[in-house]
Design a protein around this motif. Structure first.
Motif, PDB file in Angstrom:
ATOM      1  N   THR A 125      28.424  49.164  46.622  1.00 29.96           N
ATOM      2  CA  THR A 125      28.469  48.442  47.596  1.00 29.96           C
ATOM      3  C   THR A 125      28.929  46.987  47.684  1.00 29.96           C
ATOM      4  OG1 THR A 125      26.602  49.636  48.547  1.00 29.96           O
ATOM      5  CG2 THR A 125      26.951  47.596  49.674  1.00 29.96           C
ATOM      6  N   MET A 126      28.627  46.448  46.769  1.00 30.04           N
ATOM      7  CA  MET A 126      29.119  44.884  46.167  1.00 30.04           C
ATOM      8  C   MET A 126      30.592  45.230  45.769  1.00 30.04           C
ATOM      9  SD  MET A 126      26.812  42.859  46.852  1.00 30.04           S
ATOM     10  CE  MET A 126      25.069  42.801  47.221  1.00 30.04           C
ATOM     11  N   THR A 127      30.875  45.980  45.101  1.00 35.26           N
ATOM     12  CA  THR A 127      32.395  45.939  44.711  1.00 35.26           C
ATOM     13  C   THR A 127      33.385  46.465  45.502  1.00 35.26           C
ATOM     14  OG1 THR A 127      31.976  48.018  43.312  1.00 35.26           O
ATOM     15  CG2 THR A 127      31.431  45.977  42.182  1.00 35.26           C
TER      16      THR A 127
ATOM     17  N   PRO B 222      33.169  47.002  49.214  1.00 36.65           N
ATOM     18  CA  PRO B 222      32.400  46.993  50.717  1.00 36.65           C
ATOM     19  C   PRO B 222      33.344  47.538  51.443  1.00 36.65           C
ATOM     20  CG  PRO B 222      33.183  44.908  49.965  1.00 36.65           C
ATOM     21  CD  PRO B 222      33.405  45.535  48.786  1.00 36.65           C
TER      22      PRO B 222
ATOM     23  N   LEU C 286      21.748  37.927  48.159  1.00 37.86           N
ATOM     24  CA  LEU C 286      22.803  38.266  47.160  1.00 37.86           C
ATOM     25  C   LEU C 286      24.047  37.940  47.912  1.00 37.86           C
ATOM     26  CD1 LEU C 286      21.757  41.962  46.112  1.00 37.86           C
ATOM     27  CD2 LEU C 286      21.899  39.874  44.954  1.00 37.86           C
TER      28      LEU C 286
ATOM     29  N   ASP D 232      28.162  38.805  47.302  1.00 38.87           N
ATOM     30  CA  ASP D 232      29.228  39.413  46.384  1.00 38.87           C
ATOM     31  C   ASP D 232      30.603  38.573  46.422  1.00 38.87           C
ATOM     32  OD1 ASP D 232      30.330  39.639  48.944  1.00 38.87           O
ATOM     33  OD2 ASP D 232      29.917  41.736  49.268  1.00 38.87           O
TER      34      ASP D 232
ATOM     35  N   HIS E 299      33.401  39.365  47.869  1.00 38.87           N
ATOM     36  CA  HIS E 299      34.191  39.612  48.764  1.00 38.87           C
ATOM     37  C   HIS E 299      33.674  39.075  50.282  1.00 38.87           C
ATOM     38  CE1 HIS E 299      35.890  42.784  46.238  1.00 38.87           C
ATOM     39  NE2 HIS E 299      34.821  43.059  45.752  1.00 38.87           N
TER      40      HIS E 299
ATOM     41  N   ASN F  26      30.624  38.608  51.498  1.00 38.92           N
ATOM     42  CA  ASN F  26      29.512  39.226  52.080  1.00 38.92           C
ATOM     43  C   ASN F  26      27.935  38.470  51.538  1.00 38.92           C
ATOM     44  OD1 ASN F  26      30.942  41.157  53.751  1.00 38.92           O
ATOM     45  ND2 ASN F  26      31.358  42.237  51.783  1.00 38.92           N
TER      46      ASN F  26
ATOM     47  N   ASP G 188      27.881  44.532  35.854  1.00 35.03           N
ATOM     48  CA  ASP G 188      28.138  45.968  35.918  1.00 35.03           C
ATOM     49  C   ASP G 188      27.971  46.332  34.265  1.00 35.03           C
ATOM     50  OD1 ASP G 188      30.518  45.395  34.678  1.00 35.03           O
ATOM     51  OD2 ASP G 188      31.513  46.129  36.315  1.00 35.03           O
TER      52      ASP G 188
ATOM     53  N   PHE H 114      29.622  40.878  39.245  1.00 38.42           N
ATOM     54  CA  PHE H 114      29.873  41.517  40.763  1.00 38.42           C
ATOM     55  C   PHE H 114      29.077  40.858  41.606  1.00 38.42           C
ATOM     56  CE2 PHE H 114      26.415  44.409  39.223  1.00 38.42           C
ATOM     57  CZ  PHE H 114      25.691  44.239  40.359  1.00 38.42           C
ATOM     58  N   ALA H 115      28.018  39.978  41.568  1.00 35.77           N
ATOM     59  CA  ALA H 115      27.361  39.285  42.709  1.00 35.77           C
ATOM     60  C   ALA H 115      26.491  38.129  41.955  1.00 35.77           C
ATOM     61  CB  ALA H 115      26.302  40.240  43.294  1.00 35.77           C
TER      62      ALA H 115
END
Length: 607
Positions: A87-89, A91, A125, A127, A129, A131, A193, A199-200
């Motif tokens: 979901t984070m990488t 979206p 959180l 990310d 991108h 979000n 990861d 990634f967040a």
């Protein structure tokens, strides 16, 4: 010299010696000990209160540290969650509403799994991108670019920066309807990861004002709790209006890291302050307890003790003097009477006079004399009986030994002349005689008694040719139960003589054994004419019958006061004789392999 001096300073009478010993060795040490103990009471209570307070503060601190550990575990779970990672990488692969729902569900599942301690944790959180995801309703709209420029995100983005960072003074960004705290304890973490690629950005905020209120709830009666920051400023207190004295704060600031927990007494207002340093918050947990209340209880206890102790002491002295005065004279008289009774070979009893312990002692002594005389009479009677029985046994063994030797001769002759029937009868009779001659054994195995019964039935069958069957209901373990010898064979003989009258008709005798409540139950049942008809016929015999009474006496002699019993009753088609005795198993036992050597291997046998 010392002996004469001791005699001069000690009283002559027994009662005065007891009183003097009581005053010197009991009263004086107790008085000195009480004075010393009360001088030390306040110090001991203060030390105990300090230790108890430190333990309580350490418990509160440990609970908070455990909560922080769970928060760190939350970050680890988020990193390892594949759904959250995707979901984070990526979206763009998810619908925005669905993506937001997935992340919030993950927050909810972690909250339900870990944080059941009462404190609330809020998740944020970001990310890479654009979000933002939260587990709470923020005070203001969440703008990604503004959040990314905040100090905590910048600290995580800097090269060489720490991956984890705690901030005990983070701003509260949660809507006021959820929490009224001004500050929160936040953990800033860079999520990565499996390839250690970030990634967040994560922020986990603990409402530790709420935690403080819950941790100290219900403890207001024990004192007031404070949470101080690194400068000594009061952040929270469990009782509104309470404060920490400035001198105490200065003392806390001067404490070293080697002494994270300690106590300080304020001599002006007699207050005990106990503190414990919380490194994670860069502050202190403090408990304030007024010593006046504690020492007030001590003073009350002291007054009650001295009043009660003085009254009991006075009463004890008076009773000691009185009791010692009333017991010495009767004891001397009792001693002289006992000496007279002993000189008379315990044939003279003491007169039962006086009261209380002296009367009870006199009665016990007289009862002891009666028991001793009765025991001597029993011993003399038993000795005479043993001599008589020993003489009768010697006489009784003469003829059976001769008969056994003669029987062995007949058995050898029958074997030489191939007279199998005579040989079998001789073998059966020999087993019975050998058991009879073994006077040193009173108890035999149940299976050995069954061998005697089979031997007896073989002889009776050869003698009368009847068709009477004998059946056994005995499990393998009970075959090794110990029973008095010849306690079943006479009952089988009575069934033949009285139940069937040695008739040629067919009949049935059943022998059963069972165990209940540590007792062995034996039943001998036949389908003969029954008890009443047998009494009417009264079969005439040349010798006296071995009756039920003889077996009862044998059970009483062998087992004495243990639970035994024997009953005779009529059934619908015959007679049943039942007995019970203590269950004694010969262990370990082994299973017989030879079917002929084990009479129970053939469960039903014809006699």
């Amino acid at each position: 010299m010392w002996k004469r001096l001791f005699r001069r300073i000690t009283p002559e009478t027994f009662k005065n010696r007891i009183l003097l010993a009581f005053l010197l060795f009991l009263l004086a040490p107790i008085a000195l000990l009480v004075v010393y103990n009360f001088k030390e009471t306040e110090r001991v209570l203060q030390d105990n209160a300090s230790a108890k307070n430190i333990e309580q503060l350490e418990g509160i601190k440990d609970g908070f540290v455990d909560l922080m550990s769970l928060v760190m575990k939350t970050g680890l779970l988020l990193e390892q969650d594949s759904t959250l990672l995707s979901t984070m990488t990526k979206p763009e692969q998810f619908d925005p509403i669905e993506r937001k729902k997935k992340v919030e569900n993950k927050f909810a599942s972690i909250e339900n799994s870990f944080f059941l301690t009462g404190a609330t944790v809020y998740y944020t959180l970001l990310d890479f991108h654009g979000n933002v995801y939260t587990s709470y309703i923020p005070k203001s709209a969440l703008i990604y670019d503004e959040l990314k420029n905040e100090a905590w995100v910048q600290a995580l983005q800097s090269k060489g920066g720490e991956r984890y960072k705690w901030n005990p003074n983070d701003d509260n960004v949660v809507i006021r309807e959820r929490t009224v705290s001004n500050k929160m304890l936040s953990l800033y973490e860079l999520l990565r990861d499996d390839a250690l690629k970030p990634f967040a950005y994560a922020r986990f905020s603990i409402d530790y004002e709420e935690w403080f209120d819950r941790a100290t709830k219900g403890r207001q009666d024990e004192g007031t709790y404070f949470l101080l920051d690194s400068s000594g400023r009061t952040m929270f207190e469990s009782a509104p209006g309470e404060t920490v004295d400035e001198t105490i704060v200065a003392g806390l600031m001067g404490s070293t890291a080697e002494e994270p927990s300690s106590s300080i007494v304020d001599g002006r207002d007699r207050t005990l302050y106990t503190f414990s340093r919380v490194d994670e918050l860069d502050g202190y947990l403090v408990k304030k307890v007024p010593l006046s209340l504690l020492f007030m209880e001590v003073h009350k206890q002291k007054q009650r003790f001295f009043v009660g102790f003085g009254a009991i002491l006075l009463l004890f002295v008076l009773l000691t003097y009185f009791i010692s005065s009333t017991i010495t004279v009767p004891l001397k008289l009792f001693q002289r009477k006992m000496e007279s009774s002993v000189k008379a070979n315990l044939k003279v009893k003491l007169p039962e006079q006086g009261r209380g312990e002296i009367l009870a002692l006199t009665r016990s002594f007289n009862s002891m004399i009666d028991d001793i005389n009765l025991l001597l009479e029993r011993l003399q009677l038993e000795e005479r009986q043993k001599q008589f029985v020993r003489f009768q046994v010697l006489l009784a063994q003469m003829n059976p030994h001769f008969l056994l030797n003669t029987l062995n001769t007949i058995k050898s002759i029958a074997l030489d002349k191939d007279e199998d029937e005579i040989y079998e009868i001789c073998v059966s009779l020999g087993k019975i005689l050998e058991t009879t001659l073994n006077t040193e054994v009173d108890l035999i195995l149940l299976k050995d008694e069954i061998v005697l019964i089979d031997s007896y039935m073989n002889i009776q069958k050869a003698r009368f040719g009847h068709g009477i069957q004998i059946h056994y209901d005995v499990n393998e373990e009970l075959q090794y139960a110990l029973i008095p010898k010849f306690c079943l064979q006479p009952l089988v003989e009575n069934s033949l003589l009285h139940g069937f009258g040695q008739s040629l008709k067919d009949g049935r005798i059943e022998i059963a054994a069972s165990s209940r409540n540590s007792l062995l139950y034996l039943d001998v049942t036949d389908n003969g004419i029954g008890v009443e008809r047998a009494k009417e016929k009264k079969i005439t015999r040349k010798r006296k019958s071995i009756g039920i009474q003889n077996i009862k006496e044998s059970l009483e002699l062998i087992f004495k006061n243990q639970s035994t019993g024997l009953t005779l009753e009529s059934t619908d088609d015959g007679t049943r004789v039942s007995m019970h005795l203590p269950l004694l198993l010969s262990k370990p036992y082994r299973k017989e392999d030879d079917i002929d050597g084990n009479p129970m291997a053939r469960f039903d046998r014809r006699g």
